[in-house]
Design a protein around this motif. Structure first.
Motif, mmCIF file in Angstrom:
data_model
loop_
_atom_site.group_PDB
_atom_site.id
_atom_site.type_symbol
_atom_site.label_atom_id
_atom_site.label_comp_id
_atom_site.label_asym_id
_atom_site.label_seq_id
_atom_site.Cartn_x
_atom_site.Cartn_y
_atom_site.Cartn_z
ATOM 1 N N LEU A 50 0.826 -1.216 0.000
ATOM 2 C CA LEU A 50 0.000 0.000 0.000
ATOM 3 C C LEU A 50 0.859 1.265 0.000
ATOM 4 O O LEU A 50 0.342 2.367 0.183
ATOM 5 C CB LEU A 50 -0.913 0.003 1.232
ATOM 6 N N GLY A 51 2.153 1.097 -0.179
ATOM 7 C CA GLY A 51 3.053 2.238 -0.229
ATOM 8 C C GLY A 51 3.515 2.730 1.127
ATOM 9 O O GLY A 51 4.066 3.828 1.234
ATOM 10 N N VAL A 52 3.294 1.936 2.172
ATOM 11 C CA VAL A 52 3.709 2.326 3.524
ATOM 12 C C VAL A 52 5.156 1.914 3.737
ATOM 13 O O VAL A 52 5.516 0.746 3.551
ATOM 14 C CB VAL A 52 2.806 1.674 4.594
ATOM 15 N N ASP A 53 5.983 2.871 4.132
ATOM 16 C CA ASP A 53 7.399 2.645 4.366
ATOM 17 C C ASP A 53 7.603 2.220 5.820
ATOM 18 O O ASP A 53 7.387 3.012 6.737
ATOM 19 C CB ASP A 53 8.180 3.928 4.068
ATOM 20 N N ALA A 54 8.008 0.965 6.023
ATOM 21 C CA ALA A 54 8.168 0.448 7.382
ATOM 22 C C ALA A 54 9.199 1.239 8.174
ATOM 23 O O ALA A 54 9.024 1.490 9.373
ATOM 24 C CB ALA A 54 8.569 -1.028 7.328
ATOM 25 N N ALA A 55 10.277 1.639 7.528
ATOM 26 C CA ALA A 55 11.326 2.393 8.218
ATOM 27 C C ALA A 55 10.807 3.751 8.671
ATOM 28 O O ALA A 55 11.146 4.232 9.762
ATOM 29 C CB ALA A 55 12.534 2.561 7.305
ATOM 30 N N GLU A 56 9.967 4.358 7.866
ATOM 31 C CA GLU A 56 9.393 5.660 8.215
ATOM 32 C C GLU A 56 8.448 5.537 9.407
ATOM 33 O O GLU A 56 8.462 6.370 10.319
ATOM 34 C CB GLU A 56 8.649 6.218 7.000
ATOM 35 N N VAL A 57 7.624 4.492 9.411
ATOM 36 C CA VAL A 57 6.710 4.255 10.534
ATOM 37 C C VAL A 57 7.507 4.001 11.811
ATOM 38 O O VAL A 57 7.205 4.552 12.871
ATOM 39 C CB VAL A 57 5.780 3.062 10.234
ATOM 40 N N ALA A 58 8.541 3.164 11.696
ATOM 41 C CA ALA A 58 9.368 2.849 12.868
ATOM 42 C C ALA A 58 10.080 4.090 13.392
ATOM 43 O O ALA A 58 10.216 4.270 14.609
ATOM 44 C CB ALA A 58 10.380 1.761 12.509
ATOM 45 N N ALA A 59 10.538 4.947 12.486
ATOM 46 C CA ALA A 59 11.237 6.167 12.904
ATOM 47 C C ALA A 59 10.293 7.106 13.650
ATOM 48 O O ALA A 59 10.686 7.746 14.641
ATOM 49 C CB ALA A 59 11.828 6.870 11.683
ATOM 50 N N GLU A 60 9.042 7.191 13.198
ATOM 51 C CA GLU A 60 8.076 8.035 13.899
ATOM 52 C C GLU A 60 7.799 7.506 15.296
ATOM 53 O O GLU A 60 7.730 8.267 16.267
ATOM 54 C CB GLU A 60 6.777 8.101 13.096
ATOM 55 N N ALA A 61 7.655 6.181 15.403
ATOM 56 C CA ALA A 61 7.437 5.579 16.716
ATOM 57 C C ALA A 61 8.660 5.752 17.599
ATOM 58 O O ALA A 61 8.548 6.009 18.815
ATOM 59 C CB ALA A 61 7.101 4.099 16.560
ATOM 60 N N ARG A 62 9.837 5.630 17.025
ATOM 61 C CA ARG A 62 11.078 5.782 17.785
ATOM 62 C C ARG A 62 11.202 7.202 18.332
ATOM 63 O O ARG A 62 11.686 7.405 19.460
ATOM 64 C CB ARG A 62 12.269 5.464 16.884
ATOM 65 N N GLU A 63 10.779 8.184 17.546
ATOM 66 C CA GLU A 63 10.856 9.572 18.004
ATOM 67 C C GLU A 63 9.986 9.782 19.238
ATOM 68 O O GLU A 63 10.387 10.466 20.193
ATOM 69 C CB GLU A 63 10.422 10.509 16.873
#
Length: 284
Positions: A220-233
């Motif tokens: 669906l075009g969701v970048d796992a690394a981007e999601v993880a980075a937001e959660a990490r922040e």
């Protein structure tokens, strides 16, 4: 001692969203148009719904273990209600998966009649509760990640998944805030509570890497690394406010999304499934 509240509300999605509930209790999607739009990978969509449903179910089961055992009645009620929110998400996701994967299974079949190796939940959801410090930080990490993911899924081309995600975003914003408040209160509290929070953060650190490897929504075009980075922040911001040292990220190689679970999942499922398996086909 610093203020024990760090508002994360601005990070939550805005707008009313859409409710995914149908008009029936036995079928949570009764009356909802469940037609899959053209161009959507049905198998991948089913796998995503199943994985997210498994995360929610296993998390809810762990939270339910705090009933009668939480430090305070107010906390017990809060954890129970968070678990119920996740069970609601589970029902909707399993119902959607059953319409997509061609098996015709209902939500009970997914929850009660699969063995541990068929589950696709992340390992962070299945490890034991430990003390309240561990539960708080586990809830913070998982709800921050799940919120970041579901926020992106509110624009999914499948309207059913988008509606489920929009409902979940509102719930997860509260889950994340509840966990953040307690993380700060305990981390910046007594010497003992600070020590326990420090140990919990270190114990959870290896499990966080799984977020960045979850490619179940990539179609669906969701970048796992981007999601993880937001959660990490969010994780680092809350731990900083809690005066806790941020542990070095040390990745585990195992992956619950591919069926590599800890030894803790099978006993958890055995307790969850025992009544249904003892009385197959029963309704109540």
């Amino acid at each position: 001692m610093s203020d024990d509240h760090l508002s994360l509300a601005a990070d939550a999605a805005e707008g009313d969203g859409h409710w995914a509930f149908g008009t029936g209790f036995e079928d949570p999607l009764h009356g909802v148009d469940t037609t899959v739009p053209d161009g959507v990978d049905t198998a991948a969509l089913a796998a995503l719904c199943l994985a997210l449903g498994d995360d929610a179910l296993v998390s809810a089961q762990r939270l339910g273990e705090w009933v009668t055992a939480a430090p305070e009645l107010e906390i017990e009620l809060a954890l129970a209600n968070i678990g119920l929110d996740l069970l609601g998400q589970t029902r909707l996701l399993y119902a959607r998966a059953g319409l997509l994967d061609g098996t015709g299974r209902d939500e009970d079949a997914y929850a009660y009649f699969r063995d541990a190796d068929a589950f696709r939940n992340l390992r962070i959801t299945e490890v034991p509760n430990g003390d309240f410090a561990f539960t708080v930080l586990r809830l913070l990490a998982h709800s921050a990640w799940r919120l970041a993911l579901l926020r992106r899924l509110t624009s999914a081309p499948d309207p059913v998944l988008a509606a489920i995600a929009a409902k979940g975003v509102k719930e997860l914003a509260y889950h994340r805030q509840f966990a953040a408040d307690w993380a700060i209160r305990l981390g910046d509290g007594t010497e003992e509570s600070h020590r326990r929070m420090t140990e919990a953060a270190r114990a959870l650190a290896p499990l966080l890497a799984e977020f960045g490897r979850d490619d179940s929504a990539a179609f669906l075009g969701v970048d796992a690394a981007e999601v993880a980075a937001e959660a990490r922040e969010v994780w680092e911001r809350v731990l900083g406010a809690a005066t806790l040292e941020i542990p070095e990220a040390v990745a585990e190689s195992a992956d619950g999304r591919r069926g590599a679970h800890t030894e803790h999942l099978a006993p958890l499922l055995a307790e969850l499934q025992v009544v249904a398996r003892a009385h197959p086909g029963a309704t109540w």
